[in-house]
Design a protein around this motif. Structure first.
Motif, short mmCIF file in Angstrom:
data_model
loop_
_atom_site.label_atom_id
_atom_site.label_comp_id
_atom_site.label_asym_id
_atom_site.label_seq_id
_atom_site.Cartn_x
_atom_site.Cartn_y
_atom_site.Cartn_z
N ALA A 482 -14.47 -4.49 -14.43
CA ALA A 482 -13.92 -3.19 -14.03
C ALA A 482 -14.09 -2.92 -12.54
CB ALA A 482 -14.58 -2.07 -14.83
N GLY A 483 -14.93 -3.68 -11.87
CA GLY A 483 -15.14 -3.47 -10.44
C GLY A 483 -16.31 -4.32 -9.96
N THR A 513 -29.92 -12.25 -1.12
CA THR A 513 -29.02 -11.11 -0.99
C THR A 513 -28.60 -10.72 -2.40
OG1 THR A 513 -27.05 -10.27 0.14
CG2 THR A 513 -26.92 -12.50 -0.78
N SER A 514 -27.69 -9.76 -2.52
CA SER A 514 -27.31 -9.34 -3.87
C SER A 514 -25.90 -8.76 -3.88
CB SER A 514 -28.29 -8.29 -4.42
OG SER A 514 -28.21 -7.08 -3.68
N PHE A 515 -25.33 -8.74 -5.07
CA PHE A 515 -24.07 -8.06 -5.31
C PHE A 515 -24.14 -7.43 -6.70
CE2 PHE A 515 -21.86 -10.86 -8.35
CZ PHE A 515 -22.59 -12.03 -8.24
N GLY A 516 -23.10 -6.71 -7.08
CA GLY A 516 -23.09 -6.07 -8.39
C GLY A 516 -21.70 -5.98 -8.95
N PHE A 517 -21.61 -5.67 -10.25
CA PHE A 517 -20.30 -5.51 -10.88
C PHE A 517 -20.41 -4.63 -12.12
CE2 PHE A 517 -21.07 -8.37 -14.48
CZ PHE A 517 -22.05 -9.22 -13.99
N GLN A 518 -19.27 -4.11 -12.53
CA GLN A 518 -19.18 -3.27 -13.73
C GLN A 518 -18.22 -3.90 -14.72
OE1 GLN A 518 -18.67 0.96 -13.07
NE2 GLN A 518 -17.58 1.24 -14.99
N VAL A 519 -18.56 -3.80 -16.02
CA VAL A 519 -17.77 -4.41 -17.08
C VAL A 519 -17.45 -3.37 -18.15
CG1 VAL A 519 -17.78 -6.19 -18.88
CG2 VAL A 519 -18.84 -6.66 -16.66
N THR A 520 -16.24 -3.43 -18.69
CA THR A 520 -15.90 -2.65 -19.88
C THR A 520 -15.98 -3.58 -21.09
OG1 THR A 520 -13.54 -3.09 -19.65
CG2 THR A 520 -14.40 -1.09 -18.61
N ARG A 521 -16.27 -3.01 -22.25
CA ARG A 521 -16.39 -3.80 -23.48
C ARG A 521 -15.97 -2.94 -24.66
NH1 ARG A 521 -23.05 -4.00 -23.59
NH2 ARG A 521 -23.36 -1.76 -23.85
N PRO A 522 -15.63 -3.57 -25.80
CA PRO A 522 -15.24 -2.79 -26.97
C PRO A 522 -16.40 -1.90 -27.43
CG PRO A 522 -14.65 -5.10 -27.23
CD PRO A 522 -15.51 -5.01 -26.03
N THR A 523 -16.07 -0.71 -27.88
CA THR A 523 -17.09 0.21 -28.38
C THR A 523 -17.88 -0.43 -29.51
OG1 THR A 523 -15.74 2.12 -27.78
CG2 THR A 523 -17.50 2.49 -29.40
N GLY A 524 -19.20 -0.34 -29.41
CA GLY A 524 -20.05 -0.93 -30.44
C GLY A 524 -20.51 -2.34 -30.14
N ASN A 525 -19.84 -2.99 -29.18
CA ASN A 525 -20.24 -4.34 -28.77
C ASN A 525 -21.44 -4.22 -27.83
OD1 ASN A 525 -20.39 -6.80 -27.19
ND2 ASN A 525 -18.37 -7.32 -27.99
#
Length: 537
Positions: A482-483, A513-525
């Motif tokens: 997602a980002g 160093t570092s980086f990050g990210f966002q994930v979407t997933r099915p509800t309940g997973n």
């Protein structure tokens, strides 16, 4: 004197003589687990040293699999959070289920009432007297469980307001518990949110111990930010040893909002002194202390850094825990598991590899507890990793290095199998003149439909600098990126490739160093990204 009278007198004299010769019965005798000086012992007199973790059952009543998972990581104790109504109440039937899980998973269980937390300072907190009412309401579920159940009357029962009230309140609670017929080993927490920084418990412990007609009360201190130096830790433990009173470290962590506990000293001192410790906590923390989770989202295969430390580190549970003899530990089960199969290496990088092997079996009664993976290197083999399943992902290996590894199985009683045949593999060269890099991610927060991984830490594990890095990872099925931030990211199917940005690609030897990210997933997973591969350039 008649013959009948003479016989009666003779019988009386015989009885009086017997009473003089036989030792007097003790005025009280604790059943099951009990205090003996500064130690806790089992009914057979065998010393028992707690090595365990807390599990927040009252908020996660559906996570009953946690008992087996905690046991599989070699804990001998679990401290179970219960409530009488301040949070979702755990009635007698629920407590009976917990008792059954403790028994079938061969765990000593410390049952604690969390309602009292911070009384006098936190709104809604219960008194110790109310906690005793709760224990009375579930007493039917605890009858006959003295061999493996400890009753922790109230968690952190006084905050920082009026801690001097702790002594009388605790004396009254113990007196009531015994009057109600409880025969269990009782545990009492310190005031000051368990940390006793004003030393009320330390200085009044003898009075509290004397209030127990069964002499069967153990004291519990919670070591967080107050205990950030070795001197503070050893001084507190010394005070109880000098007083000849039993003490356990009923909670501690590797970090906290009130300071940085010295967990290394806590664990080392507990081990050298034979003192029990219980870490906080298995999973499900919130309110800004999520870093105290030992596993991510109740997944035993996803240990956090805190979980790795307490289970697999020096003086940790894996090294020092011994099963209670009541369940067959301590020598009753002497049958070692069978030898595992030869490990097979895959997903080899400059700094890691994934190993799989054929499972062992155990016929000794304690059940398989897990596997240890060693590097075969002369007579000084090195432990590289531990697993409760038949696979493990190794990290932190050196680039362009040949490894010979073998696997050894262990059971719940501490017996170990023979060494499996060794496997040989060589890590890749990586980049940057013998450099190479590693990447490890932390799930910062998550919800039913997604999660954020921050940070993903990229580290140059080589001896010279690198000018760029690439991290790849696979999203679980159904998950979507997602980002992201601090990296240039591309996606192909479920494979994500993250390359350094213009400003964070150059890393000196040992730099990160570092980086990050966002994930979407099915509800309940509940799955999350769990492994990363890093390549340096």
């Amino acid at each position: 004197m008649s013959t009948r009278l003479g016989a009666a007198v003779a019988a009386l004299l015989s009885l009086l003589l017997t009473m003089l010769i036989l030792p007097a019965a003790p005025a009280h005798a604790a059943a099951g687990l009990r205090v003996s000086g500064t130690r806790i012992v089992e009914a057979n007199g065998n010393a028992f040293v707690m090595r365990g973790v807390s599990h927040a059952h009252t908020w996660y009543t559906g996570q009953t699999g946690a008992f087996a998972h905690i046991k599989a990581l070699r804990a001998n104790t679990v401290r179970v959070v219960l409530s009488g109504g301040r949070w979702p109440a755990n009635g007698a039937s629920d407590v009976a289920t917990i008792v059954s899980l403790c028994r079938q998973n061969r765990l000593i269980c410390v049952l604690e009432n969390h309602d009292t937390t911070g009384y006098g300072e936190q709104s809604g907190a219960y008194t110790l007297d109310q906690a005793v009412d709760y224990w009375n309401s579930v007493k039917s579920a605890l009858t006959g469980t003295e061999d493996f159940i400890i009753v922790n009357i109230g968690n952190e029962p006084i905050g920082n307001n009026n801690p001097s009230s702790w002594t009388s309140a605790t004396v009254d609670a113990i007196t009531r518990m015994r009057g109600l017929g409880f025969q269990h080993l009782l545990m009492v927490d310190a005031p000051n949110w368990g940390q006793d920084w004003q030393f009320v418990m330390r200085d009044n412990a003898q009075r509290v111990a004397d209030a127990d007609p069964q002499d069967n009360t153990v004291f519990s201190v919670h070591m967080y930010g107050v205990y950030d130096t070795a001197a503070e830790i050893t001084a507190y433990l010394d005070a109880f040893r000098t007083a000849g009173l039993p003490l356990v470290i009923g909670e501690f962590g590797h970090n906290h909002s009130d300071g940085d506990p010295d967990e290394d000293t806590i664990m080392a001192q507990a081990q050298s002194r034979g003192i029990g410790y219980i870490g906080w906590s298995w999973s499900g923390n919130g309110g800004g202390v999520e870093y105290l989770d030992m596993v991510n989202d109740f997944d035993p295969a996803s240990l956090t850094s805190w979980g790795e430390r307490i289970f697999n580190g020096a003086n940790g549970i894996g090294q020092t825990s011994r099963e209670a003899t009541y369940f067959g530990g301590g020598g009753t089960d002497t049958t070692a598991p069978t030898t595992p199969g030869t490990p097979s290496a895959a997903a080899i990088t400059s700094s890691g590899a994934t190993l799989t092997w054929a499972a062992s079996t155990d016929s000794g009664g304690s059940g398989l507890a897990g596997y240890d993976v060693y590097r075969e290197q002369g007579g000084n083999d090195t432990l590289l990793g531990q697993s409760v399943t038949t696979s493990v992902t190794l990290t932190g290996l050196s680039p362009s290095t040949q490894y010979q590894v073998y696997v050894r199985a262990r059971d719940g009683a501490g017996n170990q199998s023979g060494n499996s045949p060794a496997a040989t593999f060589t890590t890749t060269s990586g980049g940057g003149d013998g450099g190479g890099c590693t990447a490890a991610g932390t799930v910062q927060t998550q919800w039913s439909g997604g999660y954020v991984v921050q940070p993903v830490t990229v580290t140059n594990g080589g001896t010279s600098g690198i000018t760029g890095w690439t991290v790849t990872f696979t999203l679980p099925a159904g998950h979507s990126l997602a980002g992201s931030w601090n990296a240039s990211v591309s996606v192909s199917g479920q494979t994500v490739t993250a390359r350094n940005a213009a400003y964070n690609g150059t890393l000196s030897a040992g730099g990160s160093t570092s980086f990050g990210f966002q994930v979407t997933r099915p509800t309940g997973n509940t799955a999350t990204v769990s492994s990363y591969t890093c390549t340096a350039s």
